[in-house]
Design a protein around this motif. Structure first.
Motif, PDB file in Angstrom:
ATOM      1  N   THR A   1      30.663  18.128 -36.013  1.00 23.19           N
ATOM      2  CA  THR A   1      29.874  17.030 -36.567  1.00 23.19           C
ATOM      3  C   THR A   1      29.113  17.477 -37.814  1.00 23.19           C
ATOM      4  OG1 THR A   1      27.889  17.538 -35.307  1.00 23.19           O
ATOM      5  CG2 THR A   1      29.530  16.096 -34.241  1.00 23.19           C
ATOM      6  N   PRO A   2      28.587  16.525 -38.580  1.00 24.71           N
ATOM      7  CA  PRO A   2      27.754  16.886 -39.732  1.00 24.71           C
ATOM      8  C   PRO A   2      26.526  17.717 -39.329  1.00 24.71           C
ATOM      9  CG  PRO A   2      28.422  14.592 -39.896  1.00 24.71           C
ATOM     10  CD  PRO A   2      28.871  15.070 -38.551  1.00 24.71           C
ATOM     11  N   LYS A   3      25.983  17.481 -38.148  1.00 27.84           N
ATOM     12  CA  LYS A   3      24.836  18.289 -37.696  1.00 27.84           C
ATOM     13  C   LYS A   3      25.241  19.749 -37.539  1.00 27.84           C
ATOM     14  CE  LYS A   3      22.057  14.790 -35.492  1.00 27.84           C
ATOM     15  NZ  LYS A   3      20.643  14.890 -35.577  1.00 27.84           N
ATOM     16  N   TRP A   4      26.452  19.988 -36.998  1.00 28.33           N
ATOM     17  CA  TRP A   4      26.944  21.355 -36.852  1.00 28.33           C
ATOM     18  C   TRP A   4      27.105  22.004 -38.230  1.00 28.33           C
ATOM     19  CZ3 TRP A   4      27.183  25.320 -33.832  1.00 28.33           C
ATOM     20  CH2 TRP A   4      28.038  26.372 -34.134  1.00 28.33           C
TER      21      TRP A   4
ATOM     22  N   GLY B   1       0.778  -1.234   0.000  1.00 33.11           N
ATOM     23  CA  GLY B   1       0.000   0.000   0.000  1.00 33.11           C
ATOM     24  C   GLY B   1       0.807   1.280   0.000  1.00 33.11           C
ATOM     25  N   HIS B   2       2.143   1.177  -0.061  1.00 31.77           N
ATOM     26  CA  HIS B   2       2.983   2.369  -0.174  1.00 31.77           C
ATOM     27  C   HIS B   2       3.106   2.749  -1.645  1.00 31.77           C
ATOM     28  CE1 HIS B   2       4.008   1.878   3.989  1.00 31.77           C
ATOM     29  NE2 HIS B   2       4.514   0.669   3.765  1.00 31.77           N
ATOM     30  N   VAL B   3       3.731   3.883  -1.905  1.00 35.80           N
ATOM     31  CA  VAL B   3       3.999   4.302  -3.278  1.00 35.80           C
ATOM     32  C   VAL B   3       5.503   4.202  -3.515  1.00 35.80           C
ATOM     33  CG1 VAL B   3       3.862   6.191  -4.946  1.00 35.80           C
ATOM     34  CG2 VAL B   3       1.999   5.834  -3.319  1.00 35.80           C
ATOM     35  N   CYS B   4       5.903   3.494  -4.560  1.00 34.27           N
ATOM     36  CA  CYS B   4       7.305   3.367  -4.953  1.00 34.27           C
ATOM     37  C   CYS B   4       7.514   4.231  -6.197  1.00 34.27           C
ATOM     38  CB  CYS B   4       7.650   1.909  -5.254  1.00 34.27           C
ATOM     39  SG  CYS B   4       9.346   1.691  -5.842  1.00 34.27           S
ATOM     40  N   ILE B   5       8.429   5.179  -6.089  1.00 37.35           N
ATOM     41  CA  ILE B   5       8.772   6.028  -7.226  1.00 37.35           C
ATOM     42  C   ILE B   5      10.211   5.719  -7.603  1.00 37.35           C
ATOM     43  CG2 ILE B   5       8.969   8.373  -8.111  1.00 37.35           C
ATOM     44  CD1 ILE B   5       6.912   9.210  -6.016  1.00 37.35           C
ATOM     45  N   SER B   6      10.416   5.356  -8.861  1.00 36.05           N
ATOM     46  CA  SER B   6      11.728   4.939  -9.325  1.00 36.05           C
ATOM     47  C   SER B   6      12.013   5.581 -10.673  1.00 36.05           C
ATOM     48  CB  SER B   6      11.753   3.409  -9.442  1.00 36.05           C
ATOM     49  OG  SER B   6      13.023   2.959  -9.807  1.00 36.05           O
ATOM     50  N   THR B   7      13.268   5.944 -10.889  1.00 37.74           N
ATOM     51  CA  THR B   7      13.669   6.555 -12.151  1.00 37.74           C
ATOM     52  C   THR B   7      15.061   6.086 -12.551  1.00 37.74           C
ATOM     53  OG1 THR B   7      14.006   8.642 -13.333  1.00 37.74           O
ATOM     54  CG2 THR B   7      14.608   8.612 -11.011  1.00 37.74           C
ATOM     55  N   THR B   8      15.302   6.017 -13.828  1.00 35.86           N
ATOM     56  CA  THR B   8      16.612   5.659 -14.366  1.00 35.86           C
ATOM     57  C   THR B   8      17.070   6.766 -15.305  1.00 35.86           C
ATOM     58  OG1 THR B   8      15.986   3.328 -14.330  1.00 35.86           O
ATOM     59  CG2 THR B   8      17.900   3.927 -15.668  1.00 35.86           C
ATOM     60  N   ASP B   9      18.321   7.194 -15.164  1.00 32.43           N
ATOM     61  CA  ASP B   9      18.864   8.207 -16.056  1.00 32.43           C
ATOM     62  C   ASP B   9      20.379   8.066 -16.075  1.00 32.43           C
ATOM     63  OD1 ASP B   9      18.762  10.335 -17.866  1.00 32.43           O
ATOM     64  OD2 ASP B   9      17.367  11.457 -16.613  1.00 32.43           O
ATOM     65  N   PHE B  10      21.020   8.692 -17.050  1.00 29.55           N
ATOM     66  CA  PHE B  10      22.469   8.623 -17.152  1.00 29.55           C
ATOM     67  C   PHE B  10      22.974   9.872 -17.844  1.00 29.55           C
ATOM     68  CE2 PHE B  10      20.434   6.104 -20.425  1.00 29.55           C
ATOM     69  CZ  PHE B  10      20.922   6.671 -21.590  1.00 29.55           C
ATOM     70  N   PHE B  11      24.296  10.055 -17.808  1.00 29.60           N
ATOM     71  CA  PHE B  11      24.911  11.264 -18.330  1.00 29.60           C
ATOM     72  C   PHE B  11      26.138  10.898 -19.153  1.00 29.60           C
ATOM     73  CE2 PHE B  11      27.606  15.084 -17.882  1.00 29.60           C
ATOM     74  CZ  PHE B  11      26.721  16.027 -18.382  1.00 29.60           C
ATOM     75  N   PHE B  12      26.157  11.367 -20.390  1.00 27.21           N
ATOM     76  CA  PHE B  12      27.291  11.153 -21.289  1.00 27.21           C
ATOM     77  C   PHE B  12      28.388  12.180 -20.985  1.00 27.21           C
ATOM     78  CE2 PHE B  12      23.943   9.042 -23.615  1.00 27.21           C
ATOM     79  CZ  PHE B  12      24.590   7.953 -24.150  1.00 27.21           C
TER      80      PHE B  12
ATOM     81  N   VAL C   1      23.163  22.124 -24.973  1.00 29.23           N
ATOM     82  CA  VAL C   1      24.279  21.198 -24.731  1.00 29.23           C
ATOM     83  C   VAL C   1      24.601  20.422 -26.006  1.00 29.23           C
ATOM     84  CG1 VAL C   1      24.967  19.106 -23.483  1.00 29.23           C
ATOM     85  CG2 VAL C   1      23.909  21.012 -22.253  1.00 29.23           C
ATOM     86  N   ASN C   2      23.568  19.946 -26.699  1.00 26.03           N
ATOM     87  CA  ASN C   2      23.781  19.195 -27.940  1.00 26.03           C
ATOM     88  C   ASN C   2      24.477  20.049 -28.992  1.00 26.03           C
ATOM     89  OD1 ASN C   2      22.523  17.020 -26.767  1.00 26.03           O
ATOM     90  ND2 ASN C   2      20.620  17.254 -27.901  1.00 26.03           N
ATOM     91  N   VAL C   3      24.000  21.272 -29.192  1.00 24.49           N
ATOM     92  CA  VAL C   3      24.586  22.153 -30.210  1.00 24.49           C
ATOM     93  C   VAL C   3      26.045  22.453 -29.860  1.00 24.49           C
ATOM     94  CG1 VAL C   3      24.495  24.469 -31.229  1.00 24.49           C
ATOM     95  CG2 VAL C   3      22.395  23.134 -30.962  1.00 24.49           C
ATOM     96  N   HIS C   4      26.319  22.694 -28.590  1.00 21.91           N
ATOM     97  CA  HIS C   4      27.704  22.942 -28.175  1.00 21.91           C
ATOM     98  C   HIS C   4      28.592  21.730 -28.505  1.00 21.91           C
ATOM     99  CE1 HIS C   4      31.192  24.130 -25.853  1.00 21.91           C
ATOM    100  NE2 HIS C   4      31.118  22.976 -25.208  1.00 21.91           N
ATOM    101  N   GLU C   5      28.088  20.542 -28.187  1.00 18.96           N
ATOM    102  CA  GLU C   5      28.859  19.318 -28.454  1.00 18.96           C
ATOM    103  C   GLU C   5      29.074  19.136 -29.959  1.00 18.96           C
ATOM    104  OE1 GLU C   5      31.094  16.141 -27.173  1.00 18.96           O
ATOM    105  OE2 GLU C   5      30.224  17.805 -26.062  1.00 18.96           O
ATOM    106  N   TRP C   6      28.060  19.427 -30.776  1.00 18.11           N
ATOM    107  CA  TRP C   6      28.208  19.317 -32.232  1.00 18.11           C
ATOM    108  C   TRP C   6      29.279  20.282 -32.733  1.00 18.11           C
ATOM    109  CZ3 TRP C   6      22.263  19.903 -33.187  1.00 18.11           C
ATOM    110  CH2 TRP C   6      21.611  18.723 -32.772  1.00 18.11           C
ATOM    111  N   ARG C   7      29.294  21.515 -32.154  1.00 16.41           N
ATOM    112  CA  ARG C   7      30.280  22.516 -32.564  1.00 16.41           C
ATOM    113  C   ARG C   7      31.683  22.068 -32.183  1.00 16.41           C
ATOM    114  NH1 ARG C   7      33.174  26.242 -30.211  1.00 16.41           N
ATOM    115  NH2 ARG C   7      32.105  26.081 -28.224  1.00 16.41           N
TER     116      ARG C   7
END
Length: 184
Positions: A172-175, A32-43, A162-168
């Motif tokens: 990359t071709p995206k940049w 009857g409790h509430v379990c809150i769980s999350t998964t994430d990561f950082f490149f 962050v993505n645009v900075h990394e492309w620059r």
């Protein structure tokens, strides 16, 4: 993309259809409790492995905080050590990422209790953050009403920037496409 896979059983709390949630899984336990769980990561988007570890932990914990949860009961760490580094560089980088991750978790009042480690082309760190709480100790993500106040915890568009900075940086071709089309 995931909708067609029919994930979830319809019992996730705080989602429109009870199916798979965006960041957190919110479930009622058998007790009857509430379990809150999350998964994430950082490149690796910073030059400091220690800072990468701290950011990775903050990234994981922020998903709980977004549900209105102030405390995390425990964290499992997910670690990818870079297989393309020399043994010495990999050991130093991995140790510093883990130290940063653990330090940030301790500062947040939680504990790293386990996890999983693999080899990968890039050093990646993240985890699974879990809390057990009672109904009313979190904010349901599908409960917003017209007139409610929305609190932004970071500027909109941060990930895009962050993505645009990394492309620059990596040219990359995206940049190249962005600069050729005069989008920036």
């Amino acid at each position: 993309m995931l909708t067609s896979l029919n994930l979830g059983d319809g019992n996730n709390l705080g989602t429109a259809n009870g199916k798979i949630a965006l960041d957190c899984s919110v479930r009622t336990t058998r007790q009857g409790h509430v379990c809150i769980s999350t998964t994430d990561f950082f490149f690796p988007l910073v030059d400091s492995p220690y800072l990468q570890g701290r950011i990775g932990a903050a990234n994981v914990l922020s998903d709980l905080y977004a549900e209105g949860v102030g405390d995390c009961d425990f964290v499992l760490m997910l670690l990818a050590a870079c297989r393309d580094m020399t043994d010495d560089d990999r050991n130093i980088c991995t140790r510093e990422m883990v130290r940063g991750f653990n330090d940030a978790c301790i500062e947040a009042g939680t504990t790293v209790t386990g996890g999983q480690t693999v080899l990968n082309p890039w050093p990646v760190i993240g985890g699974v953050a879990t809390t057990i709480c009672s109904e009313g100790e979190y904010v349901k993500s599908n409960g917003a009403q017209v007139g409610d106040v929305v609190v932004l915890t970071k500027p909109l568009g941060t990930q895009v920037a962050v993505n645009v900075h990394e492309w620059r940086v990596r040219q990359t071709p995206k940049w190249t496409e962005l600069t050729n089309r005069n989008i920036l």
